[in-house]
Design a protein around this motif. Structure first.
Motif, PDB file in Angstrom:
ATOM      1  N   ARG A  64       7.581   2.469 -18.355  1.00 11.80           N
ATOM      2  CA  ARG A  64       7.886   1.885 -17.178  1.00 11.80           C
ATOM      3  C   ARG A  64       8.038   0.498 -17.142  1.00 11.80           C
ATOM      4  O   ARG A  64       7.213  -0.103 -17.406  1.00 11.80           O
ATOM      5  N   ASN A  65       9.134  -0.179 -16.580  1.00 11.72           N
ATOM      6  CA  ASN A  65       9.250  -1.648 -16.242  1.00 11.72           C
ATOM      7  C   ASN A  65       8.524  -1.874 -14.989  1.00 11.72           C
ATOM      8  O   ASN A  65       8.967  -1.278 -14.047  1.00 11.72           O
ATOM      9  N   VAL A  66       7.229  -2.378 -14.888  1.00  8.87           N
ATOM     10  CA  VAL A  66       6.713  -2.602 -13.581  1.00  8.87           C
ATOM     11  C   VAL A  66       6.707  -4.119 -13.256  1.00  8.87           C
ATOM     12  O   VAL A  66       6.160  -5.191 -14.026  1.00  8.87           O
ATOM     13  N   SER A  67       6.867  -4.683 -11.948  1.00  9.94           N
ATOM     14  CA  SER A  67       6.677  -5.827 -11.508  1.00  9.94           C
ATOM     15  C   SER A  67       5.181  -6.077 -11.458  1.00  9.94           C
ATOM     16  O   SER A  67       4.577  -5.848 -11.089  1.00  9.94           O
ATOM     17  N   VAL A  68       4.918  -7.594 -12.037  1.00 16.83           N
ATOM     18  CA  VAL A  68       3.368  -7.940 -12.223  1.00 16.83           C
ATOM     19  C   VAL A  68       2.884  -7.975 -10.882  1.00 16.83           C
ATOM     20  O   VAL A  68       1.960  -7.517 -10.666  1.00 16.83           O
ATOM     21  N   HIS A  69       3.612  -8.719  -9.967  1.00 22.55           N
ATOM     22  CA  HIS A  69       3.218  -8.900  -8.614  1.00 22.55           C
ATOM     23  C   HIS A  69       2.693  -7.793  -7.795  1.00 22.55           C
ATOM     24  O   HIS A  69       1.803  -7.621  -7.208  1.00 22.55           O
ATOM     25  N   ARG A  70       3.567  -6.813  -7.928  1.00 19.14           N
ATOM     26  CA  ARG A  70       3.439  -5.245  -7.387  1.00 19.14           C
ATOM     27  C   ARG A  70       1.832  -4.756  -7.997  1.00 19.14           C
ATOM     28  O   ARG A  70       1.177  -4.121  -7.683  1.00 19.14           O
ATOM     29  N   LEU A  71       1.866  -4.948  -9.310  1.00 21.15           N
ATOM     30  CA  LEU A  71       0.898  -4.387 -10.248  1.00 21.15           C
ATOM     31  C   LEU A  71      -0.457  -5.034  -9.860  1.00 21.15           C
ATOM     32  O   LEU A  71      -1.529  -4.278  -9.802  1.00 21.15           O
ATOM     33  N   VAL A  72      -0.270  -6.274  -9.800  1.00 17.99           N
ATOM     34  CA  VAL A  72      -1.643  -6.735  -9.207  1.00 17.99           C
ATOM     35  C   VAL A  72      -2.080  -6.341  -7.873  1.00 17.99           C
ATOM     36  O   VAL A  72      -3.232  -6.129  -7.826  1.00 17.99           O
ATOM     37  N   TYR A  73      -1.271  -6.384  -6.957  1.00 20.17           N
ATOM     38  CA  TYR A  73      -1.474  -6.121  -5.387  1.00 20.17           C
ATOM     39  C   TYR A  73      -2.020  -4.883  -5.566  1.00 20.17           C
ATOM     40  O   TYR A  73      -3.132  -4.518  -5.085  1.00 20.17           O
ATOM     41  N   SER A  74      -1.570  -3.503  -6.221  1.00 19.23           N
ATOM     42  CA  SER A  74      -1.749  -2.323  -5.981  1.00 19.23           C
ATOM     43  C   SER A  74      -3.194  -2.028  -6.759  1.00 19.23           C
ATOM     44  O   SER A  74      -3.983  -1.261  -6.438  1.00 19.23           O
ATOM     45  N   SER A  75      -3.398  -2.787  -7.755  1.00 15.23           N
ATOM     46  CA  SER A  75      -4.525  -2.665  -8.538  1.00 15.23           C
ATOM     47  C   SER A  75      -5.819  -3.218  -7.866  1.00 15.23           C
ATOM     48  O   SER A  75      -6.820  -2.706  -8.115  1.00 15.23           O
ATOM     49  N   PHE A  76      -5.468  -4.293  -7.018  1.00 16.69           N
ATOM     50  CA  PHE A  76      -6.717  -4.926  -6.159  1.00 16.69           C
ATOM     51  C   PHE A  76      -6.918  -4.435  -4.928  1.00 16.69           C
ATOM     52  O   PHE A  76      -7.764  -4.266  -4.329  1.00 16.69           O
ATOM     53  N   LYS A  77      -5.738  -3.859  -4.337  1.00 16.98           N
ATOM     54  CA  LYS A  77      -5.769  -3.497  -2.793  1.00 16.98           C
ATOM     55  C   LYS A  77      -5.491  -2.054  -2.700  1.00 16.98           C
ATOM     56  O   LYS A  77      -5.829  -1.516  -1.730  1.00 16.98           O
ATOM     57  N   GLY A  78      -4.832  -1.501  -3.510  1.00 14.31           N
ATOM     58  CA  GLY A  78      -4.512   0.070  -3.480  1.00 14.31           C
ATOM     59  C   GLY A  78      -3.150   0.307  -3.286  1.00 14.31           C
ATOM     60  O   GLY A  78      -2.230  -1.039  -3.514  1.00 14.31           O
ATOM     61  N   ALA A  79      -2.603   1.540  -3.093  1.00 14.89           N
ATOM     62  CA  ALA A  79      -1.216   1.741  -3.273  1.00 14.89           C
ATOM     63  C   ALA A  79      -0.544   0.805  -2.223  1.00 14.89           C
ATOM     64  O   ALA A  79      -0.876   0.777  -0.886  1.00 14.89           O
ATOM     65  N   ILE A  80       0.688   0.632  -2.452  1.00 14.74           N
ATOM     66  CA  ILE A  80       1.621   0.026  -1.752  1.00 14.74           C
ATOM     67  C   ILE A  80       2.468   0.846  -0.825  1.00 14.74           C
ATOM     68  O   ILE A  80       2.839   1.823  -1.329  1.00 14.74           O
ATOM     69  N   PRO A  81       2.415   0.800   0.570  1.00 17.10           N
ATOM     70  CA  PRO A  81       3.000   1.908   1.456  1.00 17.10           C
ATOM     71  C   PRO A  81       4.358   1.396   1.123  1.00 17.10           C
ATOM     72  O   PRO A  81       5.062   0.611   1.137  1.00 17.10           O
ATOM     73  N   GLU A  82       5.105   2.719   1.177  1.00 15.18           N
ATOM     74  CA  GLU A  82       6.540   2.907   0.968  1.00 15.18           C
ATOM     75  C   GLU A  82       7.267   1.703   2.022  1.00 15.18           C
ATOM     76  O   GLU A  82       7.034   2.021   3.289  1.00 15.18           O
ATOM     77  N   GLY A  83       8.257   1.341   1.381  1.00 12.07           N
ATOM     78  CA  GLY A  83       9.131   0.091   2.411  1.00 12.07           C
ATOM     79  C   GLY A  83       8.435  -1.150   2.241  1.00 12.07           C
ATOM     80  O   GLY A  83       9.164  -2.084   2.856  1.00 12.07           O
ATOM     81  N   TYR A  84       7.071  -1.277   2.110  1.00 15.52           N
ATOM     82  CA  TYR A  84       6.481  -2.572   2.153  1.00 15.52           C
ATOM     83  C   TYR A  84       6.734  -3.769   0.859  1.00 15.52           C
ATOM     84  O   TYR A  84       7.208  -3.409   0.108  1.00 15.52           O
ATOM     85  N   GLN A  85       7.120  -4.946   1.243  1.00 15.41           N
ATOM     86  CA  GLN A  85       7.361  -5.853   0.230  1.00 15.41           C
ATOM     87  C   GLN A  85       5.986  -6.524   0.035  1.00 15.41           C
ATOM     88  O   GLN A  85       5.232  -6.811   0.778  1.00 15.41           O
ATOM     89  N   ILE A  86       5.807  -7.228  -1.246  1.00 17.00           N
ATOM     90  CA  ILE A  86       4.872  -7.916  -1.798  1.00 17.00           C
ATOM     91  C   ILE A  86       5.379  -9.410  -1.917  1.00 17.00           C
ATOM     92  O   ILE A  86       6.109  -9.575  -2.799  1.00 17.00           O
ATOM     93  N   ASN A  87       4.479 -10.098  -1.174  1.00 16.66           N
ATOM     94  CA  ASN A  87       5.111 -11.718  -1.272  1.00 16.66           C
ATOM     95  C   ASN A  87       4.046 -12.448  -2.372  1.00 16.66           C
ATOM     96  O   ASN A  87       2.878 -12.121  -2.309  1.00 16.66           O
ATOM     97  N   HIS A  88       4.716 -12.669  -3.355  1.00 13.60           N
ATOM     98  CA  HIS A  88       3.991 -12.975  -4.641  1.00 13.60           C
ATOM     99  C   HIS A  88       3.989 -14.795  -4.611  1.00 13.60           C
ATOM    100  O   HIS A  88       3.613 -15.425  -5.679  1.00 13.60           O
ATOM    101  N   ILE A  89       4.300 -15.333  -3.578  1.00 11.28           N
ATOM    102  CA  ILE A  89       4.438 -16.698  -3.541  1.00 11.28           C
ATOM    103  C   ILE A  89       3.128 -17.385  -3.598  1.00 11.28           C
ATOM    104  O   ILE A  89       2.216 -17.032  -2.714  1.00 11.28           O
ATOM    105  N   ASP A  90       2.515 -18.347  -4.451  1.00  7.68           N
ATOM    106  CA  ASP A  90       1.148 -18.652  -4.630  1.00  7.68           C
ATOM    107  C   ASP A  90       0.966 -19.570  -3.272  1.00  7.68           C
ATOM    108  O   ASP A  90       1.871 -20.253  -2.798  1.00  7.68           O
ATOM    109  N   GLY A  91      -0.177 -19.647  -2.722  1.00  4.27           N
ATOM    110  CA  GLY A  91      -0.499 -20.355  -1.643  1.00  4.27           C
ATOM    111  C   GLY A  91      -0.789 -19.770  -0.447  1.00  4.27           C
ATOM    112  O   GLY A  91      -1.291 -19.323   0.346  1.00  4.27           O
TER     113      GLY A  91
END
Length: 91
Positions: A64-91
């Motif tokens: 599978r192709n997996v977005s790095v920012h989503r993988l980082v979030y889910s690995s550290f925080k848990g599953a991403i709720p359906e329909g949620y977006q992950i803001n990967h902008i630093d800062g």
């Protein structure tokens, strides 16, 4: 990071200060809080797809192709709720 502790490596810091956990859903892979990904001790190189870093991961022979920012979030925080977006902008 209780979720990371369940995967057995949360809080492991490298000399550079990165924290590493097992990737959620891809337990053969390690993910750092800086977005680095390792398998079998080898650092993997993501590719850029539509402006996002993407990594190819395999489990049970399925790739599978997996977005790095989503993988980082889910690995550290848990599953991403359906329909949620992950803001990967630093800062």
């Amino acid at each position: 990071m209780a979720d990371g502790n369940k995967r057995g490596v949360s809080g492991n810091l490298t000399p550079g200060g990165e924290s590493w956990v097992r990737a959620l859903g891809y337990l053969e892979y390690l993910v750092s809080d800086a977005g680095a990904i390792k398998r079998n001790g080898r650092l993997l190189t993501p590719v850029s797809k539509n402006g996002y870093s993407v990594i190819r991961l395999s489990v049970d022979g399925r790739v599978r192709n997996v977005s790095v920012h989503r993988l980082v979030y889910s690995s550290f925080k848990g599953a991403i709720p359906e329909g949620y977006q992950i803001n990967h902008i630093d800062g």
